[in-house]
Design an enzyme around this catalytic site. Structure first.
Site, PDB file in Angstrom:
ATOM      1  N   ARG A  59       0.851  -1.198   0.000  1.00 34.74           N
ATOM      2  CA  ARG A  59       0.000   0.000   0.000  1.00 34.74           C
ATOM      3  C   ARG A  59       0.877   1.235   0.000  1.00 34.74           C
ATOM      4  NH1 ARG A  59      -1.242   1.878   4.482  1.00 34.74           N
ATOM      5  NH2 ARG A  59      -1.973  -0.045   5.451  1.00 34.74           N
ATOM      6  N   TYR A 112     -16.884  16.412 -15.953  1.00 33.99           N
ATOM      7  CA  TYR A 112     -17.135  14.971 -16.014  1.00 33.99           C
ATOM      8  C   TYR A 112     -18.165  14.631 -14.931  1.00 33.99           C
ATOM      9  CZ  TYR A 112     -16.344   9.988 -15.422  1.00 33.99           C
ATOM     10  OH  TYR A 112     -16.517   8.638 -15.307  1.00 33.99           O
ATOM     11  N   ASP A 185      -7.904  18.504 -14.768  1.00 31.64           N
ATOM     12  CA  ASP A 185      -8.153  17.138 -15.208  1.00 31.64           C
ATOM     13  C   ASP A 185      -7.698  17.059 -16.669  1.00 31.64           C
ATOM     14  OD1 ASP A 185      -9.232  14.791 -16.275  1.00 31.64           O
ATOM     15  OD2 ASP A 185     -11.020  14.864 -15.006  1.00 31.64           O
ATOM     16  N   LYS A 210      -8.301   6.006 -19.547  1.00 32.31           N
ATOM     17  CA  LYS A 210      -8.627   6.515 -20.880  1.00 32.31           C
ATOM     18  C   LYS A 210      -7.377   6.466 -21.771  1.00 32.31           C
ATOM     19  CE  LYS A 210     -12.453   7.080 -18.673  1.00 32.31           C
ATOM     20  NZ  LYS A 210     -12.848   8.330 -18.042  1.00 32.31           N
TER      21      LYS A 210
HETATM   22  C1  LIG Z   1     -13.352   8.765 -16.782  1.00 33.80           C
HETATM   23  C2  LIG Z   1     -13.033  10.132 -16.297  1.00 33.80           C
HETATM   24  C3  LIG Z   1     -12.823  10.374 -14.933  1.00 33.80           C
HETATM   25  C4  LIG Z   1     -12.997   9.310 -13.870  1.00 33.80           C
HETATM   26  O1  LIG Z   1     -12.047   8.318 -13.974  1.00 33.80           O
HETATM   27  P1  LIG Z   1     -12.297   6.765 -13.561  1.00 33.80           P
HETATM   28  O2  LIG Z   1     -11.020   6.119 -13.943  1.00 33.80           O
HETATM   29  O3  LIG Z   1     -13.481   6.292 -14.345  1.00 33.80           O
HETATM   30  O4  LIG Z   1     -12.574   6.756 -12.099  1.00 33.80           O
HETATM   31  C5  LIG Z   1     -12.473  11.662 -14.567  1.00 33.80           C
HETATM   32  N1  LIG Z   1     -12.351  12.649 -15.464  1.00 33.80           N
HETATM   33  C6  LIG Z   1     -12.566  12.447 -16.781  1.00 33.80           C
HETATM   34  C7  LIG Z   1     -12.433  13.595 -17.729  1.00 33.80           C
HETATM   35  C8  LIG Z   1     -12.903  11.194 -17.238  1.00 33.80           C
HETATM   36  O5  LIG Z   1     -13.140  10.999 -18.545  1.00 33.80           O
END
Ligand SMILES: *Cc1c(COP(=O)(O)O)cnc(C)c1O
Length: 403
Positions: A59, A112, A185, A210
């Site tokens: 961890r 998001y 983000d 992603k």
């Molecule tokens: C998918 C996504 C998230 C969240 O991420 P997870 O891996 O699904 O928890 C946050 N911000 C954006 C822009 C995303 O596309």
């Protein structure tokens, strides 16, 4: 013959060299060229406290995760990277590290959906207030910031699914003047196309699920903290310093939502090819967007690479490409659902950023959780994650689906 580069040298190397080498020295024991999957929870100590390489429990630290964290820091130009079990786990950890009851957060009015849900419905009951605002309107952002109470300005650019583009450097200046953190983000743009820390952001957030993972085979998240970034003004850190890296490290270990070794390894493998994949995502997306713009069944195409996009100039300035996401409107919910039902190469699915093309209906799928809120999206909107298949097949597939 030149000397082999030392680990420190990667900071000055090009993007792909950093993605492939930073944090990824061949394994000291075996020479394995690829960082092994250290599928292990605990580590032998050479006498009490005699740790080898600082590892005691996975961890707190795991060598595969460390490799990913160092590579992520290198590609974002940050001081330190942190890998989590999902993008939302990364966001949750960051917000816990920097917010206290009574604080206020400015969030994009087309954030998001999961981010908005976390801020509004998880942090809301813990005493955190938020204001959704159009980040492309700097006066509106300035008006939404409450000096002394706003501790975070949360930025997404381009946004999901409306692909709004906001000016990171200008937003960083507004946040800094208020003693708040600017969080970006960077999931949609990726570090290959956009470098938020260099534009003044304090910390970058990723859903590595992603583009960074890039193959739709792993869920993960990351934070990369900028060099010297501090906690919001007035907040004391849990370890006696005000460095954001220290606070995030403490919270990552204390809450424990870390990336597992295999997930970290898959993400690291994806990262190595990010640059070549993004190049193809961008060129395919531009071809698809141009085709849709000229198609009679399409009312509007939203892609930052098209000159009629309101954020085109800002995107051209702060990004080195316009990304792989394209949204378009077809006039009614029924038509949107029909298009989603008729594609074959584009798979009907949530998520984005993988090598395969995906299509979805945000109002009913990814953004269903924000229905009725300030973040509701139009129900005739279709979102594409344009993959890296042969673009002629993508265009033909959309053509038959729209016919
Ligand atoms: C998918 C996504 C998230 C969240 O991420 P997870 O891996 O699904 O928890 C946050 N911000 C954006 C822009 C995303 O596309």
């Amino acid at each position: 013959m030149t000397d082999a580069p030392t680990p420190q040298d990667w900071t000055n190397a090009g993007f792909s060299t950093r993605a492939i080498h930073a944090g990824q020295e061949p394994d000291a024991a075996t020479g394995a060229v690829v960082t092994p999957i250290f599928q292990v929870s605990t580590y032998k100590q050479d006498g009490v406290g005699g740790l080898r390489g600082g590892y005691e429990y996975s961890r707190s630290g795991n060598p595969t995760r460390t490799a990913l964290e160092e590579a992520l820091a290198a590609v974002e130009g940050g001081a330190r990277g942190f890998a989590f079990s999902s993008g939302l786990a990364a966001e949750d950890t960051l917000l816990r590290a920097v917010l206290r009851p009574g604080d206020h957060v400015v969030v994009p009015n087309d954030a998001y959906g999961g981010t908005y849900r976390l801020v509004a419905r998880v942090f809301g009951p813990w005493g955190i207030e938020h204001t959704p605002v159009d980040l492309t309107d700097l006066d509106a952002v300035a008006g939404a910031i409450e000096h002394g109470r706003t501790k975070v300005v949360w930025v997404e650019t381009p946004t999901n699914p409306l692909l709004g583009v906001s000016d990171i450097a200008a937003l960083a200046a507004l946040a800094r003047a208020a003693g708040a953190l600017l969080v970006v983000d960077n999931t949609f743009a990726t570090p290959y196309l956009q470098q938020p820390l260099a534009l003044g952001a304090d910390v970058v957030v990723h859903s590595t699920t992603k583009y960074i993972g890039g193959h739709s085979d792993v869920v993960g998240g990351a934070l990369v903290v900028g060099d010297g970034a501090q906690l919001p003004v007035g907040l004391e850190g849990p370890t006696g310093t005000t460095l954001l890296t220290d606070a995030v490290a403490f919270h990552q270990n204390s809450s424990g939502a870390v990336a597992g070794p295999f997930d970290a390894w898959l993400t690291l493998r994806g990262l190595k090819t990010l640059a070549v994949r993004m190049g193809r995502h961008c060129s395919n997306a531009l071809t698809v967007a141009t085709f849709l713009r000229d198609h009679p069944a399409v009312d509007q195409v939203i892609y930052p690479g098209l000159e009629d996009h309101p954020g085109h100039a800002t995107a051209a300035r702060q990004m080195s490409g316009f990304g792989g996401m394209v949204s378009f409107r077809v006039g009614s919910k029924e038509k949107a659902l029909d298009v989603c039902a008729r594609t074959h190469v584009f798979t009907l699915a949530e998520s984005l950023g993988g090598i395969e093309s995906l299509i979805e209906h945000p109002a009913h799928m990814t953004h269903a959780s924000v229905a009725g809120s300030a973040l509701e999206v139009p129900d005739d909107l279709v979102r594409l994650s344009v993959g890296i298949e042969d673009v002629a097949d993508l265009v033909a597939d959309l053509g038959q689906a729209l016919a």
